[in-house]
Enzyme design. Structure first.
Site, PDB file in Angstrom:
ATOM      1  NE  ARG A  20       2.351   6.544  16.721  1.00 27.11           N
ATOM      2  CZ  ARG A  20       3.757   6.116  16.519  1.00 27.11           C
ATOM      3  NH1 ARG A  20       4.154   5.991  15.284  1.00 27.11           N
ATOM      4  NH2 ARG A  20       4.433   5.828  17.433  1.00 27.11           N
ATOM      5  CE  LYS A  41       5.350   5.174   6.714  1.00 22.20           C
ATOM      6  NZ  LYS A  41       4.963   6.469   7.061  1.00 22.20           N
ATOM      7  CE  LYS A  98       8.403   3.059  10.166  1.00 20.23           C
ATOM      8  NZ  LYS A  98       8.265   3.996  10.828  1.00 20.23           N
ATOM      9  CD  GLU A 106      -2.567  -1.290   2.577  1.00 22.94           C
ATOM     10  OE1 GLU A 106      -2.459  -0.489   3.451  1.00 22.94           O
ATOM     11  OE2 GLU A 106      -3.433  -2.090   2.582  1.00 22.94           O
ATOM     12  CG  PHE A 145      -4.230   1.455   6.330  1.00 25.10           C
ATOM     13  CD1 PHE A 145      -4.271   0.821   7.397  1.00 25.10           C
ATOM     14  CD2 PHE A 145      -3.952   2.878   6.406  1.00 25.10           C
ATOM     15  CE1 PHE A 145      -3.750   1.472   8.743  1.00 25.10           C
ATOM     16  CE2 PHE A 145      -3.305   3.539   7.778  1.00 25.10           C
ATOM     17  CZ  PHE A 145      -3.375   2.925   8.692  1.00 25.10           C
TER      18      PHE A 145
END
Length: 617
Positions: free
Chosen positions: A302, A253, A452, A251, A371
DNA sequence: CGTGTCTGCCCC
DNA sequence: ATTCTGC
DNA sequence: GCAGAATGGGCAGACACG
């Protein structure tokens, strides 16, 4: 069971602070928890973690370093410069407070306070707000400190700063909970799972004290209570990612803000708002009740902050989703509807605000790329494989305007991965996220289920590293105190004006040995005052200034416009999104190595300007 | 009413 | 956020 | 490999002060 005295609590913290082995810490903590009664054990947990409440309650002290200096000065009748200079030397306000308390000869000791009394007073001080509150906080904290033993003061002074520096945190405390009830690995796993969906150690320990592990079984995912977000690890090359992950999906970022979105419609079944409201009342919060017609929406950041009120456009879009209930994970990013370009992170950040919300929402429309789907129509999907969660997410019927599903492509080779990475980079995005298709949603974990891979990993983040002149440095705190330095100020050369302009503070990338080497190399360069050829903003004032002599190589992710750094300031070239008089700075700067170069051989402001320009395309 | 300083388990 | 360190 | 603790740039909010 008798209530615990704060002095006894402090002795326990002292023992923890001097223990390095996590196993031993777990033992000490388990004993501490066992010794405390059910009324106080929650408070003890919060205090151990340098807090007064679970993260998602956000009790803010509005007291930190600078104010604590005033507190210590006032409390123990010592001049503020004296407190400050001791702080610079020791690098820890708790140690300073303990020493001052030991030397203090005035009246004080008001008996031995209980932990709960100290907690209650700290909470009262934290909640004080409005005109005159800063002064009241200083006075109240000072009075509280005078009632404690030197060791008690050591830890009490650290609590408002939010860090006790004891070498443990949530996870270790959870292990101690398991040990407290005589459990082993299985029990640790079980409690951790519960903590991930109810990230409130105080609450969990209270349940265990009252009903044992059995009682914890009742705890499930609840709309309105945030789930700890899953986090991604990094890997150095794409080949290693493919090797490690096997079959996975890629996906893009996005460089925005992570949002966890909760939706509950009172269609059928019981809405789960009751417990949410009662918890809010418990903490005496006003105004956060969501009066949305028929649908409750909560949005968490977050760090589990409730940011619902900051994103009314997202709330409205989510309310229209044709589901009874859901928890979604996504990234919000501001964009320009005319050019259809995503805006830099700093612009998106402007949406995180308390006032002028509607106006900014109109100026900076968002896209939210969803996501993951953690909960749907009353059922937790945390244990469901990512591939299946993704399938359900795609069935959600998003509006396609504000709410979008993140692009998602199954990949099994480095070649395909590289292709997607290049595509996303060409679109100006940050990089890619690679996710194992068979993995559950690992709340609270940073592991290799998600990896990532950013632009900067390719060495493409910055066109080149920067050779910066070390202009001065700052005293270190905590474990950096022993080096006498915690960070340094780096500058680039402006040959036109024959001066050095600041571009970044650097506080990471050095090993302990390199910090020692830094001190050695910097010693002979120290000067009393800031050299005339340094152009430095007031807020970057160093603790020690250095004449030009040491050049270091610095890596970073990006060159950004800066309101404080002076590099390339005044170079009259159009900078998108920059105010007049803005300089340039580095995003996520870190030291690569010391260089043997002359100061004039440092990177120039023109070169930095060129790096900035290259990024824009 | 501006402006400056400090704060935030801030966001990244 | 990035990075380093002890376990 | 995990958990923890150092540290970065930059934004808005909360107060203090003039």
């Amino acid at each position: 069971m008798r209530l615990m005295k704060f002095s006894s609590f402090a002795r326990c913290l002292r023992e923890l602070e001097s223990t390095a082995s996590r196993k031993e810490m777990v033992g000490i903590l388990a004993e501490l928890l066992k010794r405390s009664s059910e009324e106080e054990v929650g408070k003890i947990c919060y205090l151990c973690l340098g807090r007064l409440a679970p993260v998602y309650r956000s009790v803010e002290f509005n007291v930190a370093e600078k104010t604590m200096l005033k507190v210590l000065s006032f409390s123990f009748g010592v001049r503020e410069d004296e407190v400050r200079s001791r702080y610079k030397k020791l690098g820890d306000l708790g140690s300073v407070a303990e020493l001052l308390r030991g030397e203090y000869r005035g009246a004080g000791r008001g008996g031995d306070l209980e932990v709960a009394e100290v907690y209650n007073e700290l909470l009262r001080i934290a909640r004080d707000s409005g005109a005159g509150s800063q002064e009241r906080k200083v006075h109240s904290l000072a009075a509280l400190l005078r009632k404690l033993s030197p060791l008690g003061v050591r830890y009490c002074a650290r609590i408002p700063l939010g860090q006790l520096r004891l070498g443990f945190s949530d996870v270790t405390l959870i292990e101690a909970l398991a040990v407290m009830v005589g459990g082993g690995k299985e029990e640790v796993k079980f409690i951790r799972q519960k903590f991930n969906i109810r990230p409130d150690v105080g609450e969990i320990v209270r349940v265990i004290k009252l009903h044992g592990l059995e009682g914890l079984k009742e705890v499930g995912v609840e709309i309105g209570t945030p789930i700890l977000p899953a986090l991604a690890e990094r890997m150095p090359t794409m080949e290693k990612i493919v090797e490690k992950l096997g079959e996975f999906a890629v996906e893009p970022k996005m460089d925005g803000i992570r949002l966890q979105i909760h939706l509950n419609k009172a269609v059928n079944g019981q809405p789960l708002v009751d417990s949410l409201e009662s918890q809010r009342e418990l903490f005496n919060e006003q105004g956060s009740k969501k009066e949305s017609p028929g649908a409750l929406v909560c949005i968490f950041s977050r760090r589990l902050d409730d940011v619902t009120d900051m994103f009314p456009d997202v709330v409205a879009a989510v309310q229209k989703l044709p589901v009874d209930s859901a928890i979604m994970d996504g990234e919000a990013i501001a964009y320009n509807p005319d050019t259809e370009e995503f805006l830099p992170f700093q612009e998106t950040m402007k949406r995180k605000r308390k006032y002028n919300v509607a106006q900014k929402a109109a100026e900076l429309p968002l896209k939210v790329f969803l996501f993951d789907l953690l909960f749907l129509n009353g059922k937790s999907l945390l244990e469901t494989a990512f591939g299946e969660r993704r399938r359900l997410l795609e069935k959600l019927v998003l509006d396609g305007n504000l709410l979008m599903a993140a692009r998602h492509t199954k990949v099994n080779s480095a070649r395909k991965l590289k292709k997607l990475f290049d595509l996303y980079i060409s679109e100006g995005l940050e990089g890619v996220m690679c996710k194992r298709l068979d993995s559950p949603y690992q709340a609270g974990a940073r592991n290799f289920n998600w990896v990532k891979y950013k632009r900067s990993a390719e060495g493409v983040g910055l066109p080149d590293t920067v050779d910066g002149l070390v202009m001065g440095y700052y005293a270190g705190r905590g474990q950096r105190a022993k080096f006498g330095v915690g960070a340094f100020l780096a500058g680039v050369f402006n040959p036109q004006k024959d001066r050095f302009e600041t571009i970044a503070k650097v506080g990471t990338g050095l090993t302990d040995d390199q910090w020692r080497e830094f001190s050695r190399r910097v010693g002979p360069l120290e000067v009393k005052a800031k050299p005339a050829e340094y152009c430095v903003a007031k807020e970057l004032e160093c603790d020690a200034w250095l004449r030009p002599g040491l050049v270091v190589e610095i890596d970073a992710d990006e060159v950004t416009c800066s309101p404080v750094h002076t590099a390339a300031r005044g170079l009259n070239i159009v900078r998108t999104g920059a105010e007049n008089g803005a300089g340039l700075s580095l995003r996520f700067p870190r030291l690569v190595r010391f260089r043997d170069k002359l100061p004039e051989e440092a990177t120039t402001v023109e070169e930095i300007m060129e790096m900035y320009r290259m990024q824009q395309t």
